[in-house]
Write a protein that holds these residues in place. Structure first.
Motif, PDB file in Angstrom:
ATOM      1  N   ASP A 137       0.835  -1.206   0.000  1.00 61.70           N
ATOM      2  CA  ASP A 137       0.000   0.000   0.000  1.00 61.70           C
ATOM      3  C   ASP A 137       0.866   1.250   0.000  1.00 61.70           C
ATOM      4  OD1 ASP A 137      -2.330  -1.481   0.041  1.00 61.70           O
ATOM      5  OD2 ASP A 137      -2.630  -1.293   2.217  1.00 61.70           O
ATOM      6  N   ALA A 138       1.918   1.246   0.826  1.00 62.46           N
ATOM      7  CA  ALA A 138       2.811   2.412   0.918  1.00 62.46           C
ATOM      8  C   ALA A 138       3.525   2.647  -0.416  1.00 62.46           C
ATOM      9  CB  ALA A 138       3.821   2.208   2.042  1.00 62.46           C
ATOM     10  N   LEU A 139       3.952   1.575  -1.069  1.00 57.16           N
ATOM     11  CA  LEU A 139       4.634   1.721  -2.360  1.00 57.16           C
ATOM     12  C   LEU A 139       3.677   2.221  -3.439  1.00 57.16           C
ATOM     13  CD1 LEU A 139       6.841  -1.501  -2.473  1.00 57.16           C
ATOM     14  CD2 LEU A 139       7.613   0.856  -2.136  1.00 57.16           C
ATOM     15  N   LEU A 140       2.497   1.630  -3.491  1.00 57.09           N
ATOM     16  CA  LEU A 140       1.550   1.986  -4.543  1.00 57.09           C
ATOM     17  C   LEU A 140       0.927   3.372  -4.331  1.00 57.09           C
ATOM     18  CD1 LEU A 140      -0.215  -1.433  -5.261  1.00 57.09           C
ATOM     19  CD2 LEU A 140       1.589  -0.299  -6.571  1.00 57.09           C
ATOM     20  N   ALA A 141       0.983   3.866  -3.090  1.00 54.94           N
ATOM     21  CA  ALA A 141       0.449   5.208  -2.824  1.00 54.94           C
ATOM     22  C   ALA A 141       1.238   6.270  -3.579  1.00 54.94           C
ATOM     23  CB  ALA A 141       0.484   5.497  -1.325  1.00 54.94           C
ATOM     24  N   ASN A 142       2.482   5.966  -3.909  1.00 60.73           N
ATOM     25  CA  ASN A 142       3.357   6.924  -4.591  1.00 60.73           C
ATOM     26  C   ASN A 142       3.462   6.685  -6.089  1.00 60.73           C
ATOM     27  OD1 ASN A 142       4.128   8.239  -2.140  1.00 60.73           O
ATOM     28  ND2 ASN A 142       5.392   6.453  -1.689  1.00 60.73           N
ATOM     29  N   VAL A 143       2.604   5.817  -6.615  1.00 57.59           N
ATOM     30  CA  VAL A 143       2.689   5.444  -8.024  1.00 57.59           C
ATOM     31  C   VAL A 143       1.411   5.857  -8.740  1.00 57.59           C
ATOM     32  CG1 VAL A 143       2.791   3.454  -9.571  1.00 57.59           C
ATOM     33  CG2 VAL A 143       4.192   3.493  -7.546  1.00 57.59           C
ATOM     34  N   GLN A 144       1.570   6.284  -9.970  1.00 58.30           N
ATOM     35  CA  GLN A 144       0.397   6.642 -10.769  1.00 58.30           C
ATOM     36  C   GLN A 144      -0.202   5.382 -11.387  1.00 58.30           C
ATOM     37  OE1 GLN A 144       1.024   9.796 -13.515  1.00 58.30           O
ATOM     38  NE2 GLN A 144      -1.003   9.602 -14.416  1.00 58.30           N
ATOM     39  N   ILE A 145      -1.453   5.138 -11.038  1.00 55.82           N
ATOM     40  CA  ILE A 145      -2.197   4.014 -11.618  1.00 55.82           C
ATOM     41  C   ILE A 145      -3.173   4.625 -12.610  1.00 55.82           C
ATOM     42  CG2 ILE A 145      -3.763   2.088 -11.158  1.00 55.82           C
ATOM     43  CD1 ILE A 145      -2.551   1.991  -8.306  1.00 55.82           C
ATOM     44  N   ASP A 146      -3.082   4.181 -13.872  1.00 62.44           N
ATOM     45  CA  ASP A 146      -3.918   4.813 -14.900  1.00 62.44           C
ATOM     46  C   ASP A 146      -5.370   4.330 -14.829  1.00 62.44           C
ATOM     47  OD1 ASP A 146      -4.152   2.388 -16.276  1.00 62.44           O
ATOM     48  OD2 ASP A 146      -2.650   2.902 -17.776  1.00 62.44           O
ATOM     49  N   ALA A 147      -6.213   4.854 -15.715  1.00 63.85           N
ATOM     50  CA  ALA A 147      -7.652   4.563 -15.710  1.00 63.85           C
ATOM     51  C   ALA A 147      -7.952   3.084 -15.916  1.00 63.85           C
ATOM     52  CB  ALA A 147      -8.352   5.392 -16.776  1.00 63.85           C
ATOM     53  N   THR A 148      -7.030   2.349 -16.562  1.00 64.48           N
ATOM     54  CA  THR A 148      -7.261   0.919 -16.795  1.00 64.48           C
ATOM     55  C   THR A 148      -6.705   0.066 -15.661  1.00 64.48           C
ATOM     56  OG1 THR A 148      -5.224   0.681 -18.081  1.00 64.48           O
ATOM     57  CG2 THR A 148      -7.247   1.227 -19.308  1.00 64.48           C
ATOM     58  N   GLY A 149      -6.172   0.717 -14.617  1.00 62.83           N
ATOM     59  CA  GLY A 149      -5.662  -0.016 -13.456  1.00 62.83           C
ATOM     60  C   GLY A 149      -4.257  -0.552 -13.646  1.00 62.83           C
ATOM     61  N   THR A 150      -3.496   0.036 -14.565  1.00 65.44           N
ATOM     62  CA  THR A 150      -2.138  -0.449 -14.805  1.00 65.44           C
ATOM     63  C   THR A 150      -1.098   0.549 -14.302  1.00 65.44           C
ATOM     64  OG1 THR A 150      -2.042   0.447 -17.044  1.00 65.44           O
ATOM     65  CG2 THR A 150      -2.820  -1.824 -16.809  1.00 65.44           C
ATOM     66  N   VAL A 151       0.104   0.024 -14.090  1.00 69.03           N
ATOM     67  CA  VAL A 151       1.234   0.795 -13.572  1.00 69.03           C
ATOM     68  C   VAL A 151       2.398   0.664 -14.554  1.00 69.03           C
ATOM     69  CG1 VAL A 151       2.943   0.873 -11.698  1.00 69.03           C
ATOM     70  CG2 VAL A 151       0.558   0.350 -11.186  1.00 69.03           C
ATOM     71  N   ASN A 152       3.083   1.771 -14.812  1.00 67.17           N
ATOM     72  CA  ASN A 152       4.310   1.714 -15.598  1.00 67.17           C
ATOM     73  C   ASN A 152       5.379   1.141 -14.672  1.00 67.17           C
ATOM     74  OD1 ASN A 152       6.997   2.572 -16.461  1.00 67.17           O
ATOM     75  ND2 ASN A 152       5.918   3.679 -18.072  1.00 67.17           N
ATOM     76  N   TYR A 153       5.792  -0.112 -14.925  1.00 70.37           N
ATOM     77  CA  TYR A 153       6.685  -0.778 -13.995  1.00 70.37           C
ATOM     78  C   TYR A 153       8.100  -0.214 -14.002  1.00 70.37           C
ATOM     79  CZ  TYR A 153       7.592  -3.775 -18.093  1.00 70.37           C
ATOM     80  OH  TYR A 153       7.884  -4.245 -19.351  1.00 70.37           O
ATOM     81  N   GLU A 154       8.533   0.391 -15.106  1.00 68.64           N
ATOM     82  CA  GLU A 154       9.858   1.020 -15.100  1.00 68.64           C
ATOM     83  C   GLU A 154       9.854   2.221 -14.164  1.00 68.64           C
ATOM     84  OE1 GLU A 154      11.656   1.673 -18.919  1.00 68.64           O
ATOM     85  OE2 GLU A 154      11.001  -0.284 -19.663  1.00 68.64           O
ATOM     86  N   ASP A 155       8.805   3.032 -14.225  1.00 66.83           N
ATOM     87  CA  ASP A 155       8.679   4.166 -13.303  1.00 66.83           C
ATOM     88  C   ASP A 155       8.584   3.673 -11.862  1.00 66.83           C
ATOM     89  OD1 ASP A 155       8.714   5.865 -15.493  1.00 66.83           O
ATOM     90  OD2 ASP A 155       6.539   6.258 -15.454  1.00 66.83           O
ATOM     91  N   PHE A 156       7.841   2.580 -11.672  1.00 71.51           N
ATOM     92  CA  PHE A 156       7.682   2.015 -10.331  1.00 71.51           C
ATOM     93  C   PHE A 156       9.035   1.594  -9.762  1.00 71.51           C
ATOM     94  CE2 PHE A 156       7.140  -1.813  -7.711  1.00 71.51           C
ATOM     95  CZ  PHE A 156       6.399  -1.290  -6.661  1.00 71.51           C
ATOM     96  N   VAL A 157       9.819   0.867 -10.544  1.00 76.82           N
ATOM     97  CA  VAL A 157      11.130   0.407 -10.078  1.00 76.82           C
ATOM     98  C   VAL A 157      12.028   1.605  -9.772  1.00 76.82           C
ATOM     99  CG1 VAL A 157      13.258  -0.787 -10.791  1.00 76.82           C
ATOM    100  CG2 VAL A 157      11.019  -1.842 -11.213  1.00 76.82           C
ATOM    101  N   ARG A 158      12.049   2.597 -10.638  1.00 76.05           N
ATOM    102  CA  ARG A 158      12.871   3.782 -10.398  1.00 76.05           C
ATOM    103  C   ARG A 158      12.466   4.491  -9.107  1.00 76.05           C
ATOM    104  NH1 ARG A 158      12.089   4.351 -16.130  1.00 76.05           N
ATOM    105  NH2 ARG A 158      13.942   3.525 -17.158  1.00 76.05           N
ATOM    106  N   MET A 159      11.154   4.603  -8.893  1.00 76.07           N
ATOM    107  CA  MET A 159      10.656   5.244  -7.676  1.00 76.07           C
ATOM    108  C   MET A 159      11.086   4.470  -6.431  1.00 76.07           C
ATOM    109  SD  MET A 159       8.008   5.052  -5.148  1.00 76.07           S
ATOM    110  CE  MET A 159       7.007   3.780  -5.830  1.00 76.07           C
ATOM    111  N   VAL A 160      10.944   3.147  -6.462  1.00 76.53           N
ATOM    112  CA  VAL A 160      11.302   2.331  -5.299  1.00 76.53           C
ATOM    113  C   VAL A 160      12.807   2.405  -5.035  1.00 76.53           C
ATOM    114  CG1 VAL A 160      11.451  -0.045  -4.441  1.00 76.53           C
ATOM    115  CG2 VAL A 160       9.336   0.769  -5.519  1.00 76.53           C
ATOM    116  N   MET A 161      13.596   2.333  -6.085  1.00 81.01           N
ATOM    117  CA  MET A 161      15.052   2.315  -5.903  1.00 81.01           C
ATOM    118  C   MET A 161      15.616   3.675  -5.516  1.00 81.01           C
ATOM    119  SD  MET A 161      16.429  -0.541  -8.502  1.00 81.01           S
ATOM    120  CE  MET A 161      17.939  -0.735  -7.578  1.00 81.01           C
ATOM    121  N   SER A 162      14.893   4.748  -5.804  1.00 85.67           N
ATOM    122  CA  SER A 162      15.374   6.072  -5.430  1.00 85.67           C
ATOM    123  C   SER A 162      15.075   6.364  -3.964  1.00 85.67           C
ATOM    124  CB  SER A 162      14.773   7.146  -6.323  1.00 85.67           C
ATOM    125  OG  SER A 162      13.392   7.276  -6.066  1.00 85.67           O
ATOM    126  N   GLY A 163      14.299   5.497  -3.354  1.00 87.92           N
ATOM    127  CA  GLY A 163      14.021   5.658  -1.933  1.00 87.92           C
ATOM    128  C   GLY A 163      12.821   6.453  -1.710  1.00 87.92           C
TER     129      GLY A 163
END
Length: 151
Positions: free
Chosen positions: A125-151
């Motif tokens: 929940d904490a990780l996904l709170a900082n991620v943009q989920i589009d209208a179809t319920g999908t996440v850009n996983y490259e952006d997700f990984v970059r966000m997680v690894m940047s702290g």
């Protein structure tokens, strides 16, 4: 030592399984296998370095007892080879059914809570709170990984 008495007993029992002679010792050459059997993930370089320290002749036949082994467990307990951004992106690409750089947020949640080093629902929940989920319920996983690894 920072291990509980219960953990030390668990380690002692597993150590005994590798004591092929029944003399309370294991071969230095089996050290990596024993560590990994106990849930550790030392690099081969780390294991080789420890083996060389314990057995300078390098034949792997020197034997160590549990009291010599426990500080080695302490030494490697937090070693985890760090994955790279590319490694994680490649791992998530498997779930990209349309090969468009996105995966379903529910599927990402499932992956994070059930595979590998499992996260709790609260962690996800904490990780996904900082991620943009589009209208179809999908996440850009490259952006997700970059966000997680940047702290």
């Amino acid at each position: 030592m920072s291990f509980s008495a219960e953990k030390v007993q668990e380690f002692r029992e597993a150590f005994a399984l590798f004591d092929k002679k029944g003399d309370g010792n294991i071969r230095v050459g089996d050290l990596g296998t024993v560590l990994r059997a106990l849930g550790q993930n030392p690099t081969q370089t780390s294991v080789s370095k420890i083996q060389t320290e314990l057995d300078p002749e390098g034949n792997g036949d020197k034997r160590i007892n549990f009291e010599e082994f426990l500080p080695i467990m302490e030494r490697v307990k937090d070693q985890r080879p760090a994955g790279t951004e590319a490694d994680y992106i490649e791992g998530l690409r498997v779930f990209d059914k349309d090969q468009n750089g996105t995966i379903n947020a529910a599927e990402l949640r499932h992956v994070l809570t059930s595979l590998g080093e499992k996260l709790t629902d609260e962690d996800v929940d904490a990780l996904l709170a900082n991620v943009q989920i589009d209208a179809t319920g999908t996440v850009n996983y490259e952006d997700f990984v970059r966000m997680v690894m940047s702290g």
